[in-house]
Design a protein around this motif. Structure first.
Motif, PDB file in Angstrom:
ATOM      1  N   HIS A   1      -5.555   2.099  24.608  1.00 56.07           N
ATOM      2  CA  HIS A   1      -4.688   0.890  25.031  1.00 56.07           C
ATOM      3  C   HIS A   1      -5.081  -0.009  23.965  1.00 56.07           C
ATOM      4  N   GLY A   2      -5.288   0.307  22.854  1.00 54.01           N
ATOM      5  CA  GLY A   2      -5.133  -0.787  21.481  1.00 54.01           C
ATOM      6  C   GLY A   2      -6.353  -1.810  21.705  1.00 54.01           C
ATOM      7  N   VAL A   3      -7.528  -1.398  22.344  1.00 50.78           N
ATOM      8  CA  VAL A   3      -8.537  -2.259  22.409  1.00 50.78           C
ATOM      9  C   VAL A   3      -9.283  -2.757  21.238  1.00 50.78           C
ATOM     10  N   ASP A   4      -9.087  -1.806  20.262  1.00 50.16           N
ATOM     11  CA  ASP A   4      -9.734  -2.267  18.654  1.00 50.16           C
ATOM     12  C   ASP A   4      -8.468  -2.462  17.780  1.00 50.16           C
ATOM     13  N   ARG A   5      -8.968  -3.688  17.457  1.00 50.64           N
ATOM     14  CA  ARG A   5      -7.921  -4.503  16.244  1.00 50.64           C
ATOM     15  C   ARG A   5      -7.674  -3.512  15.063  1.00 50.64           C
ATOM     16  N   VAL A   6      -6.536  -3.515  14.416  1.00 49.61           N
ATOM     17  CA  VAL A   6      -6.420  -2.669  13.072  1.00 49.61           C
ATOM     18  C   VAL A   6      -7.469  -3.026  12.087  1.00 49.61           C
ATOM     19  N   GLN A   7      -7.775  -4.404  12.085  1.00 49.26           N
ATOM     20  CA  GLN A   7      -8.622  -5.032  11.049  1.00 49.26           C
ATOM     21  C   GLN A   7     -10.105  -4.589  11.297  1.00 49.26           C
ATOM     22  N   THR A   8     -10.512  -4.577  12.352  1.00 51.13           N
ATOM     23  CA  THR A   8     -11.765  -3.951  12.680  1.00 51.13           C
ATOM     24  C   THR A   8     -11.975  -2.357  12.374  1.00 51.13           C
ATOM     25  N   ILE A   9     -10.772  -1.871  12.564  1.00 50.47           N
ATOM     26  CA  ILE A   9     -11.031  -0.339  12.376  1.00 50.47           C
ATOM     27  C   ILE A   9     -11.089  -0.057  10.804  1.00 50.47           C
ATOM     28  N   ALA A  10      -9.957  -0.841  10.096  1.00 55.92           N
ATOM     29  CA  ALA A  10      -9.963  -0.812   8.534  1.00 55.92           C
ATOM     30  C   ALA A  10     -11.059  -0.934   7.907  1.00 55.92           C
ATOM     31  N   LEU A  11     -11.932  -2.303   8.268  1.00 58.54           N
ATOM     32  CA  LEU A  11     -12.851  -2.600   7.457  1.00 58.54           C
ATOM     33  C   LEU A  11     -13.950  -1.765   7.968  1.00 58.54           C
ATOM     34  N   LYS A  12     -13.967  -1.152   9.011  1.00 57.87           N
ATOM     35  CA  LYS A  12     -15.134  -0.204   9.245  1.00 57.87           C
ATOM     36  C   LYS A  12     -15.124   1.230   8.352  1.00 57.87           C
ATOM     37  N   HIS A  13     -13.964   1.336   7.862  1.00 58.91           N
ATOM     38  CA  HIS A  13     -13.491   2.717   6.928  1.00 58.91           C
ATOM     39  C   HIS A  13     -13.493   2.161   5.623  1.00 58.91           C
ATOM     40  N   GLY A  14     -13.907   0.867   5.193  1.00 60.09           N
ATOM     41  CA  GLY A  14     -14.184   0.543   3.610  1.00 60.09           C
ATOM     42  C   GLY A  14     -12.853  -0.156   3.057  1.00 60.09           C
ATOM     43  N   PHE A  15     -11.998  -0.555   3.993  1.00 60.58           N
ATOM     44  CA  PHE A  15     -10.680  -1.148   3.446  1.00 60.58           C
ATOM     45  C   PHE A  15     -10.829  -2.617   3.541  1.00 60.58           C
ATOM     46  N   THR A  16     -10.948  -3.330   2.565  1.00 61.62           N
ATOM     47  CA  THR A  16     -11.356  -4.951   2.705  1.00 61.62           C
ATOM     48  C   THR A  16     -10.087  -5.791   2.497  1.00 61.62           C
ATOM     49  N   HIS A  17      -8.954  -5.091   1.896  1.00 59.87           N
ATOM     50  CA  HIS A  17      -7.864  -5.914   1.543  1.00 59.87           C
ATOM     51  C   HIS A  17      -6.864  -5.321   2.476  1.00 59.87           C
ATOM     52  N   LEU A  18      -6.581  -6.312   3.549  1.00 57.60           N
ATOM     53  CA  LEU A  18      -5.630  -5.656   4.544  1.00 57.60           C
ATOM     54  C   LEU A  18      -4.218  -5.567   4.525  1.00 57.60           C
ATOM     55  N   GLY A  19      -3.818  -6.170   3.560  1.00 57.74           N
ATOM     56  CA  GLY A  19      -2.444  -6.030   3.118  1.00 57.74           C
ATOM     57  C   GLY A  19      -1.968  -5.036   2.425  1.00 57.74           C
ATOM     58  N   ARG A  20      -3.076  -4.661   1.365  1.00 56.12           N
ATOM     59  CA  ARG A  20      -2.970  -3.669   0.813  1.00 56.12           C
ATOM     60  C   ARG A  20      -3.112  -2.172   1.411  1.00 56.12           C
ATOM     61  N   PHE A  21      -4.001  -2.416   2.276  1.00 50.18           N
ATOM     62  CA  PHE A  21      -4.310  -1.264   3.403  1.00 50.18           C
ATOM     63  C   PHE A  21      -3.335  -0.825   4.143  1.00 50.18           C
ATOM     64  N   SER A  22      -2.392  -1.902   4.777  1.00 50.77           N
ATOM     65  CA  SER A  22      -1.298  -1.628   5.376  1.00 50.77           C
ATOM     66  C   SER A  22      -0.080  -0.925   4.748  1.00 50.77           C
ATOM     67  N   ALA A  23       0.136  -1.575   3.366  1.00 49.49           N
ATOM     68  CA  ALA A  23       1.152  -0.980   2.597  1.00 49.49           C
ATOM     69  C   ALA A  23       0.820   0.623   2.230  1.00 49.49           C
ATOM     70  N   GLU A  24      -0.380   0.812   1.885  1.00 51.70           N
ATOM     71  CA  GLU A  24      -0.653   2.197   1.649  1.00 51.70           C
ATOM     72  C   GLU A  24      -0.690   3.159   2.965  1.00 51.70           C
ATOM     73  N   TYR A  25      -1.199   2.710   4.066  1.00 49.86           N
ATOM     74  CA  TYR A  25      -1.028   3.256   5.399  1.00 49.86           C
ATOM     75  C   TYR A  25       0.203   3.660   5.632  1.00 49.86           C
ATOM     76  N   GLU A  26       1.325   2.836   5.523  1.00 46.00           N
ATOM     77  CA  GLU A  26       2.692   2.925   5.786  1.00 46.00           C
ATOM     78  C   GLU A  26       3.225   4.090   4.711  1.00 46.00           C
ATOM     79  N   ARG A  27       2.921   4.060   3.402  1.00 44.74           N
ATOM     80  CA  ARG A  27       3.351   4.922   2.449  1.00 44.74           C
ATOM     81  C   ARG A  27       2.871   6.500   3.030  1.00 44.74           C
ATOM     82  N   THR A  28       1.750   6.309   3.380  1.00 47.63           N
ATOM     83  CA  THR A  28       1.109   7.932   3.704  1.00 47.63           C
ATOM     84  C   THR A  28       1.885   8.464   5.347  1.00 47.63           C
ATOM     85  N   PHE A  29       1.788   7.353   6.326  1.00 47.97           N
ATOM     86  CA  PHE A  29       2.094   8.049   7.549  1.00 47.97           C
ATOM     87  C   PHE A  29       3.633   7.554   8.033  1.00 47.97           C
ATOM     88  N   GLY A  30       4.425   6.866   7.285  1.00 45.80           N
ATOM     89  CA  GLY A  30       5.699   6.304   7.638  1.00 45.80           C
ATOM     90  C   GLY A  30       5.702   5.128   8.659  1.00 45.80           C
TER      91      GLY A  30
END
Length: 321
Positions: A283-312
């Motif tokens: 139910h979306g209890v974990d924020r995107v920022q928390t999960i992204a940081l956990k996996h080593g993505f520290t620049h959230l804007g760049r991460f979101s763009a890269e994620y969208e390119r990969t998964f649409g």
């Protein structure tokens, strides 16, 4: 801001300048023992460079003079000693063995041992492996090996030579990167354990790959390290250290085999981890920022763009579904 698992301190580098200090250092790394000088007591010293990797402790020990070491049964561990120069006189149960840089001594867990010693300075690769872990790995390989029947291991060629080279690379890596996440600690420990299992079970005439790692081997090692790692993304330098090649060789191997850079492969692996965790988040209890940081993505804007390119789709959309 970064979120990730704690980094384990795995490296030890120390010098003992007396018999008492040498005894304490050796016991802290390996086992309780009796250390007896074979010459003047004041000549005894020990330099140790070691890595503690959970079920594996591996180190290069350099004794400055002749000594004798008496231990009881190793109990929970299997021990392998490989002199790097000089020779080692040892007794394993009823077997008398002279270990050299060509012949390693293998000590089962339940046999009293005596390292009768050496009469001159000696450097030795000493590897302590958790017995149950080794036995489970042998079962996974569906191999039955009685360690009581393997007092020596020919390390001149084949998988045994590969194993010695791999353990020495692991120790060197630990000295250069003394703190690492638990996943990479397991990666290095598994390389030591799997290499020994292969050495114990392979045909002694099997060729060695020590002299020239192929592009595919380099890529496979790097991808394995990427799979084990967590927390901050590995730099190109750090990844090359885990693999045991220089950064340029690593890049060229990836280009030739995959047509991509190591960093591209690593980021894609981490993006897939994020996607799996976003989909599994209740139910979306974990924020995107928390999960992204956990996996080593520290620049959230760049991460979101890269994620969208990969998964649409944006990661927030994946989380909301």
């Amino acid at each position: 801001m970064s979120v990730g698992p704690p980094r384990a301190q795995i490296a030890l580098s120390a010098r003992a300048r007396s018999l008492e200090e040498a005894h304490a250092l050796g016991a802290s790394l390996f086992y309780p023992h009796v250390l007896t000088p074979l010459g003047p007591k004041d000549d005894v010293g020990l330099v140790a460079s070691a890595a503690r990797l959970g079920p594996v402790t591996a180190g290069v020990l350099e004794y400055s003079s002749g000594i004798r070491i008496d231990t009881g049964e190793y109990g929970s561990a299997v021990q392998v000693n490989v002199p790097l120069f000089g020779s080692l006189k040892t007794t394993i149960g009823d077997e008398h063995v002279r270990a050299t840089n060509r012949i390693a001594a293998v000590y089962p867990h339940d046999v009293p041992t005596i390292i009768a010693g050496w009469d001159s300075p000696l450097a030795m690769l000493a590897v302590k492996l958790d017995r149950l872990t080794v036995e489970r790995r042998l079962q996974q390989y569906e191999q039955a090996v009685d360690l009581h029947g393997v007092p020596t291991l020919d390390v001149r060629t084949g998988p045994s030579a590969d194993w010695v080279a791999a353990v020495r690379r692991v120790i060197a890596t630990a000295q250069r990167l003394p703190a690492m996440d638990e996943g990479l600690v397991r990666f290095l420990a598994d390389r030591c354990i799997d290499g020994l299992v292969l050495a114990l079970t392979a045909d002694p005439s099997s060729p060695s790959s020590t002299d020239a790692a192929t592009d595919q081997t380099i890529v496979d090692r790097a991808r394995e390290a990427i799979t084990y790692s967590s927390g901050p993304l590995l730099s190109l330098h750090d990844l090359s250290q885990y693999v045991g090649v220089n950064a340029r060789s690593l890049q060229l191997s990836f280009k030739r085999v995959l047509g991509q850079t190591p960093m591209q492969v690593q980021r894609r692996e981490r993006l897939h981890r994020v996607a799996r965790e976003l989909k599994a988040s209740a139910h979306g209890v974990d924020r995107v920022q928390t999960i992204a940081l956990k996996h080593g993505f520290t620049h959230l804007g760049r991460f979101s763009a890269e994620y969208e390119r990969t998964f649409g789709e944006l990661p927030s959309r994946t989380l909301a579904r």
